[in-house]
Motif scaffolding. Structure first.
Motif, PDB file in Angstrom:
ATOM      1  N   ASN A 219      33.277  61.452 -21.142  1.00 55.43           N
ATOM      2  CA  ASN A 219      33.943  60.423 -20.252  1.00 55.43           C
ATOM      3  C   ASN A 219      35.012  59.835 -20.773  1.00 55.43           C
ATOM      4  N   THR A 220      35.450  61.037 -20.864  1.00 57.57           N
ATOM      5  CA  THR A 220      37.666  61.361 -21.144  1.00 57.57           C
ATOM      6  C   THR A 220      38.164  61.334 -19.846  1.00 57.57           C
ATOM      7  N   CYS A 221      37.550  61.363 -19.314  1.00 58.49           N
ATOM      8  CA  CYS A 221      38.170  61.753 -17.774  1.00 58.49           C
ATOM      9  C   CYS A 221      38.418  60.528 -17.104  1.00 58.49           C
ATOM     10  N   ALA A 222      40.344  60.317 -16.690  1.00 62.68           N
ATOM     11  CA  ALA A 222      40.100  59.200 -15.828  1.00 62.68           C
ATOM     12  C   ALA A 222      38.965  59.183 -14.453  1.00 62.68           C
ATOM     13  N   HIS A 223      39.029  60.481 -13.649  1.00 64.58           N
ATOM     14  CA  HIS A 223      38.490  59.634 -12.654  1.00 64.58           C
ATOM     15  C   HIS A 223      37.067  60.963 -12.485  1.00 64.58           C
ATOM     16  N   PRO A 224      36.089  60.589 -13.002  1.00 67.61           N
ATOM     17  CA  PRO A 224      35.484  61.892 -13.960  1.00 67.61           C
ATOM     18  C   PRO A 224      34.335  62.228 -12.268  1.00 67.61           C
ATOM     19  N   TYR A 225      34.328  61.728 -11.113  1.00 67.94           N
ATOM     20  CA  TYR A 225      33.411  61.753 -10.170  1.00 67.94           C
ATOM     21  C   TYR A 225      33.588  62.586  -9.471  1.00 67.94           C
ATOM     22  N   ILE A 226      32.666  63.115  -8.418  1.00 67.95           N
ATOM     23  CA  ILE A 226      33.342  64.412  -6.812  1.00 67.95           C
ATOM     24  C   ILE A 226      32.117  63.854  -6.353  1.00 67.95           C
ATOM     25  N   GLY A 227      32.490  64.375  -5.202  1.00 71.86           N
ATOM     26  CA  GLY A 227      31.498  64.445  -3.695  1.00 71.86           C
ATOM     27  C   GLY A 227      31.514  63.200  -3.098  1.00 71.86           C
ATOM     28  N   GLU A 228      30.391  63.362  -2.715  1.00 74.73           N
ATOM     29  CA  GLU A 228      30.706  61.782  -0.937  1.00 74.73           C
ATOM     30  C   GLU A 228      30.150  60.648  -1.445  1.00 74.73           C
ATOM     31  N   GLN A 229      31.366  59.459  -1.178  1.00 73.76           N
ATOM     32  CA  GLN A 229      31.910  58.352  -1.467  1.00 73.76           C
ATOM     33  C   GLN A 229      31.027  57.265  -0.865  1.00 73.76           C
ATOM     34  N   LYS A 230      30.643  56.421  -0.863  1.00 73.30           N
ATOM     35  CA  LYS A 230      30.763  55.162   0.062  1.00 73.30           C
ATOM     36  C   LYS A 230      31.653  55.121   0.651  1.00 73.30           C
ATOM     37  N   VAL A 231      31.926  54.398   1.787  1.00 70.70           N
ATOM     38  CA  VAL A 231      33.282  53.804   2.778  1.00 70.70           C
ATOM     39  C   VAL A 231      32.251  53.222   3.695  1.00 70.70           C
ATOM     40  N   TYR A 232      33.830  51.670   2.519  1.00 67.19           N
ATOM     41  CA  TYR A 232      33.228  50.578   3.898  1.00 67.19           C
ATOM     42  C   TYR A 232      34.771  49.854   4.241  1.00 67.19           C
TER      43      TYR A 232
END
Length: 375
Positions: A219-232
């Motif tokens: 949990n030290t990364c500012a943007h840790p996520y990868i992969g597909e995203q929900k889009v609004y």
């Protein structure tokens, strides 16, 4: 005043409490329900549990007729935390109701606004400059490594009062985002207009959490996520609870970052207020009670001695359709190359002066650029 946790009020009284809470939605106070009264319909806040200040023990409670405008209400949104974690106010919104008691103006305080946080004797905090969302943290310590969000809210209120010149807040609320989702679920979702394409930082299209990069497991990364995203995408949609909550929490990747998120949160309040006052809700006792029960301990309200019922009756003349969303522009504040936080645009102090003197309508006529056109 002792709370009665076991004895439930008769149905008519509970419905009155719910209806009062729904009316409060129109002011943006609590998005349906919400108060210490929710902890089993006692209808009042204990004197020693005050968020805003510290009224004398046993002070008499005033009636709804004593609630008169102009009124300023402070709302803080926080993530679910245990009592060993210092709280941060991720969302700070002020609702201003003029003396006429028929209108609501909403404006947000940027969570990263760099401000003077006043001293707070309860925690020994000596005061100093920091991002405003840390005020609750500096005011929340109650010893033994524990934190009280209600006490932290007192310092947040003092900080916002000092920033804006508002002498005092007539009411305040803390909204726990996790419980907030349950309330929207009880309402059956919410219809919202999306004014720009927004990609979720946190969720996949199916609402599940996005995958994390292996090197970010700590949990030290500012943007840790990868992969597909929900889009609004732009347009008007009836959102499920998880979609609405996810949408209004996004700021990364938006053209104006947190300023766009503030606008979306204000749009959310207006949409919720409109839906809460619809026939589908106010004429459905089962749904009303489900909404109130969903709130549980996730919403904490302090009406300075007035119950939610009192507030509901006092604000019955408010019009949800005429709720005005205000934008306070700003930008980054730096010390050399070091980012300190955000600063507001130069004429924001003129807006705060208008709030203090209950002259917002006149100010907006002269400065229409402060109105969120998409809200």
């Amino acid at each position: 005043m002792a709370r009665s946790a076991k004895r439930r009020a008769p149905l008519w009284a509970r419905l009155t409490a719910v209806f009062g809470g729904v009316l409060m939605v129109t002011s943006g106070v609590v998005l349906v329900g919400g108060s210490a009264l929710i902890s089993k319909y006692t209808g009042a806040v204990d004197a020693d549990g005050s968020l805003i200040g510290d009224p004398a023990e046993g002070a008499p409670k005033a009636a709804s007729a004593d609630i008169k405008g102009p009124i300023n209400i402070l709302m803080a949104g926080i993530d679910p935390r245990d009592d060993k974690t210092a709280p941060l106010s991720d969302s700070i919104i002020v609702a201003h109701i003029p003396a006429s008691m028929d209108q609501v103006y909403l404006f947000s305080i940027p969570r990263d606004l760099y401000v003077d946080i006043p001293a707070f004797t309860k925690t020994g905090f000596g005061g100093g400059k920091s991002k405003i969302n840390a005020a609750m943290s500096y005011g929340s310590s109650v010893g033994n490594g524990k934190h009280d969000v209600k006490q932290g809210f007192q310092l947040l209120a003092k900080t916002v009062e000092q920033l804006t010149g508002i002498k005092t807040f007539e009411a305040g609320t803390i909204i726990n985002f996790g419980g907030f989702k349950k309330i929207v679920e009880a309402m059956g979702g919410v219809t919202m207009t999306v004014d720009m394409t927004v990609k979720s930082e946190h969720l996949k299209p199916n609402g599940k959490g996005r995958d994390r990069r292996p090197e970010c497991a700590d949990n030290t990364c500012a943007h840790p996520y990868i992969g597909e995203q929900k889009v609004y995408k732009t347009g008007t949609y009836h959102m499920k609870a998880w979609e609405a909550l996810d949408y209004v929490r996004q700021r990364y990747g938006l053209p104006n970052g947190d300023y766009d998120r503030q606008r979306h949160q204000q749009q959310f309040i207006k949409a919720m207020a409109k839906q809460a006052m619809s026939k589908d809700v106010v004429t459905n006792p089962s749904k009303l009670l489900k909404i109130l029960d969903a709130a549980g301990d996730s919403l904490t309200f302090d009406g300075n001695g007035h119950s939610v019922i009192d507030w509901g009756l006092a604000l019955k003349g408010l019009d949800t359709d005429s709720m005005v969303s205000i934008k306070l522009g700003g930008g980054g504040l730096y010390e050399g190359s070091k980012y300190l936080g955000e600063k507001l645009q130069d004429n924001s102090d003129q807006f705060f002066e208008a709030v203090k003197n209950d002259k917002i309508q006149e100010f907006l006529l002269a400065h229409p650029e402060f109105v969120n056109k998409n809200s």
